[in-house]
Structures are given as C-alpha cells and as structure tokens.
Design an enzyme around this catalytic site. Structure first.
Site, PDB file in Angstrom:
ATOM      1  N   LYS A   1     -11.208  -1.983   8.616  1.00 56.27           N
ATOM      2  CA  LYS A   1     -10.054  -2.948   9.382  1.00 56.27           C
ATOM      3  C   LYS A   1     -10.723  -2.974  10.901  1.00 56.27           C
ATOM      4  O   LYS A   1     -10.817  -4.053  11.295  1.00 56.27           O
ATOM      5  CB  LYS A   1      -8.823  -2.518   9.258  1.00 56.27           C
TER       6      LYS A   1
ATOM      7  N   ASP B   1      -0.902   6.653   6.702  1.00 57.24           N
ATOM      8  CA  ASP B   1      -1.873   5.784   6.494  1.00 57.24           C
ATOM      9  C   ASP B   1      -1.986   4.541   7.658  1.00 57.24           C
ATOM     10  O   ASP B   1      -1.210   3.843   7.891  1.00 57.24           O
ATOM     11  CB  ASP B   1      -1.835   4.852   5.027  1.00 57.24           C
TER      12      ASP B   1
ATOM     13  N   TRP C   1       0.764  -1.225  -0.004  1.00 56.43           N
ATOM     14  CA  TRP C   1       0.010   0.053   0.111  1.00 56.43           C
ATOM     15  C   TRP C   1       0.949   1.142   0.047  1.00 56.43           C
ATOM     16  O   TRP C   1       0.498   2.058  -0.641  1.00 56.43           O
ATOM     17  CB  TRP C   1      -0.833  -0.006   1.177  1.00 56.43           C
TER      18      TRP C   1
END
Length: 360
Positions: free
Chosen positions: A195, A171, A101
């Site tokens: 999440k 992030d 990511w």
C-alpha cells in the site's frame, strides 16, 4: 516517460525516486556485478540491506529496543492466523469489526480459540468507526484486534480503542508510515508493504519481545512461529529480498522528505483537496462519516451506476487509473497513499469539476 496517476488500493503507487534508483541498480547493485534479485540472502551485501532497512524503520517510527521487527512473506491474510496462533495464551481474543479485513481476521481467529466480536460497524456498511471508549472487554482476553485503516470503506481510527489494559494488535496495512504512531501503545503491528512502502510480497510485523513464546501449540507451523522468525532475523528461509530492498529505499525516501511528521502533513493536505470538493459537490458524495474519514482511501459515489462507469472510463482515458470502487461497495475510490503527489489529487478534482459541469 508516460506515467499515469495510479489511485489503486494496492499494489499501489511507489515514489518515483525509489523506482528510478532501483532502475539504476537493477543490473549491478553497487558494483557487485549482479542484481539484488540474484543475490544470496546469506551474503554480507544482503545482510547490510536488511539491517539498514530495519535500522531506518526503527528510526522513523521510534521503535523501542524491546520490539522485534520482522520482514516476512504471506501477506496480511496469512497472518490473520499467525496472530491467534502466537498470542492466544488463554485461547481468547476480542475483535472490533470495522470492515472486510477485520471481519476476515475475526473469522480466522475462531479456528484457534474463542474470538469475541465486541464492536462492529457492519450495521451501516462499515461507514463509521464505533465508539470504543468503553468496550465490553473480555476479562481473560489475550489481546484486542483492530484494522486501523479500512482500505475498502475508507474509515480510520483517529483515537485508539480503550482496551482497559489488554494488548492492542493493529493491522496497519493501508496506513503504515502515513503518520507518526506511538509504538508502545501496541503489542503487535502488522502491515502489508504493497500500500504505502513497497511491492507486494513483504509483510512487516513489529512485535513486543515478551509476546514471543517457546510454548506455542504444536500445530503452529514453524514458518508462522514468530519467535522462530525473530531468532533467525527474518531469515529462517529465503525472505522476499527484492521487496525488502525496495521497502528500505522507501524508508529512506520518507526520511529525506522530513520523516513521519512531514508525511502526515503532506497526506492531510492532499486529502483535504478531495474532501473539500466532495463536501461542496452536488454530483459526487463521500460515503464515510466525517469524523472517521481516512487520509489514505477515499470512496465516493454519484448514485447512478451508468454515470459512475462513464466517470471511471473517462478518467482512465485522461490518465487516472484504478478509480473504480471495490466490488463489494461499488462507486469510486481514490487511494492516495504516501507516494501519490498532491498534483495527482488536484488533477483528479479538476477532472471531477469538469465532469460535473458536463453531466450535472
């Protein structure tokens, strides 16, 4: 009710108390005669929902008044573009690449300015966090970007990078609200809800007010202009109402169990159950350098693909779902986010012990 232990990396397990409360309110939210899913986002009732969610999040994290909290759509991947579009005043940013990511964010940023990869752990398949104590920070960089917890590879930053005075962007999608953080150490925090705190479809951005600009480039879409979103209270258009409502309930759930200090202790305790077993097992091996291990995502391998497939299949039959590792790395992965009870991890370890006895 036949609930499984869901070890999915996301969308992931949610607190049962939150799901049951939402179930009770599904048809009639607090006597209004309709579901939150049917409610106008311009109604006073929904305004109360989003205001309460923001207030509870601010209280949990200790978010200072000079930071804006935004509830947006698009997922973190969309906001890989939002960040350089809004924060690249000099057209330069530094990226630390510690997983898929972070790498995608780095590639995306190159479309909007000069993105510099100043550190990486790709040389060892992202199994560690590089030394970030003395980074080659670019003199005119607008920010330094990290992915704080790596969902696929199971690494996390236990010490934030030394950015040498540059703004830090993080992030936090897969570690958001898993432990206390000092918000003032960050210029911007972004996190997908799916999440740790809610259903897919909500993106939370916490951004320092001085970074909201009137002079973003003309090519920036209105929906990706953070100042426009902040000025409109996250409601420039219809927000993800149902998702925000569930996130709000998750914030209350964390508050009620003792806040982020209690959540951190809970997460440390249950991760220790699995890591302790991996460290003594002769069949199962963790894949991450010990000092960089995540509390949220724990990858492990046997080293035999057929045996790994057998393990995943038999675990599923025993009520443990989504233990197959990410397609890019294989093996297994247990994602043990906030809502995963310690009993779920203990059940997994018990199953692993029996599997090892039978197949070792």
């Amino acid at each position: 009710m036949n609930r499984v232990y869901n070890f999915s990396a996301g969308p992931a397990v949610l607190p049962e108390d939150v799901l049951l409360e939402a179930q009770e309110e599904m048809m009639d939210y607090r006597g209004c005669g309709m579901s939150v899913m049917e409610m106008s986002h311009r109604s006073s009732m929904f305004q109360e929902i989003i205001d309460t969610a923001e207030a509870d999040l601010r209280n949990l994290m200790g978010i200072p008044d000079n930071y804006k909290v935004l509830f947006l759509q698009g997922g973190t991947a969309l906001h890989f573009a939002t960040i350089p579009m809004n924060l690249m005043k000099n057209g330069v940013a530094d990226y630390i690449v510690t997983g898929s990511w972070a790498k995608k964010a780095y590639v995306e940023a190159q479309k909007y300015g000069q993105a510099n990869k100043i550190a990486s752990s790709e040389d060892e398949t992202f199994t560690y966090i590089p030394d970030c104590s003395d980074l080659p920070i670019t003199e005119n960089a607008d920010y330094v970007y990290i992915c704080e917890n790596n969902t696929i590879y199971g690494t996390t930053y236990h010490t934030l990078p030394n950015t040498k005075g540059k703004d830090l962007v993080s992030d936090m999608s897969s570690c958001f609200l898993s432990r206390p953080v000092d918000v003032e150490k960050y210029a911007l925090i972004l996190a997908g809800a799916q999440k740790n705190i809610g259903p897919a479809g909500v993106q939370i951005i916490i951004v320092r007010e001085d970074l909201l600009r009137d002079d973003v480039p003309d090519y920036v879409p209105t929906m990706l202009n953070l100042k426009v979103q902040a000025d409109n209270g996250s409601m420039y258009n219809t927000p993800p109402c149902w998702g925000i409502y569930i996130c709000g309930k998750a914030f209350r759930w964390i508050r009620d169990i003792g806040g982020l200090d209690a959540m951190a202790k809970r997460n440390e305790d249950k991760a220790a159950v699995l890591y302790d077993y991996l460290d003594k097992s002769t069949m199962f091996k963790g894949t991450v350098r010990k000092e960089d291990r995540s509390l949220m995502n724990i990858p492990f391998v046997i080293g035999d693909k057929d045996m790994e497939a057998k393990f995943v299949s038999e675990a599923k039959a025993a009520g443990m779902e989504n233990l197959k590792g990410h397609r890019t790395v294989g093996g297994m992965r247990a994602s043990i986010y906030n809502a995963m009870p310690k009993e779920g991890v203990e059940t997994l370890v018990g199953f692993m012990e029996e599997f090892e006895k039978k197949n070792g």
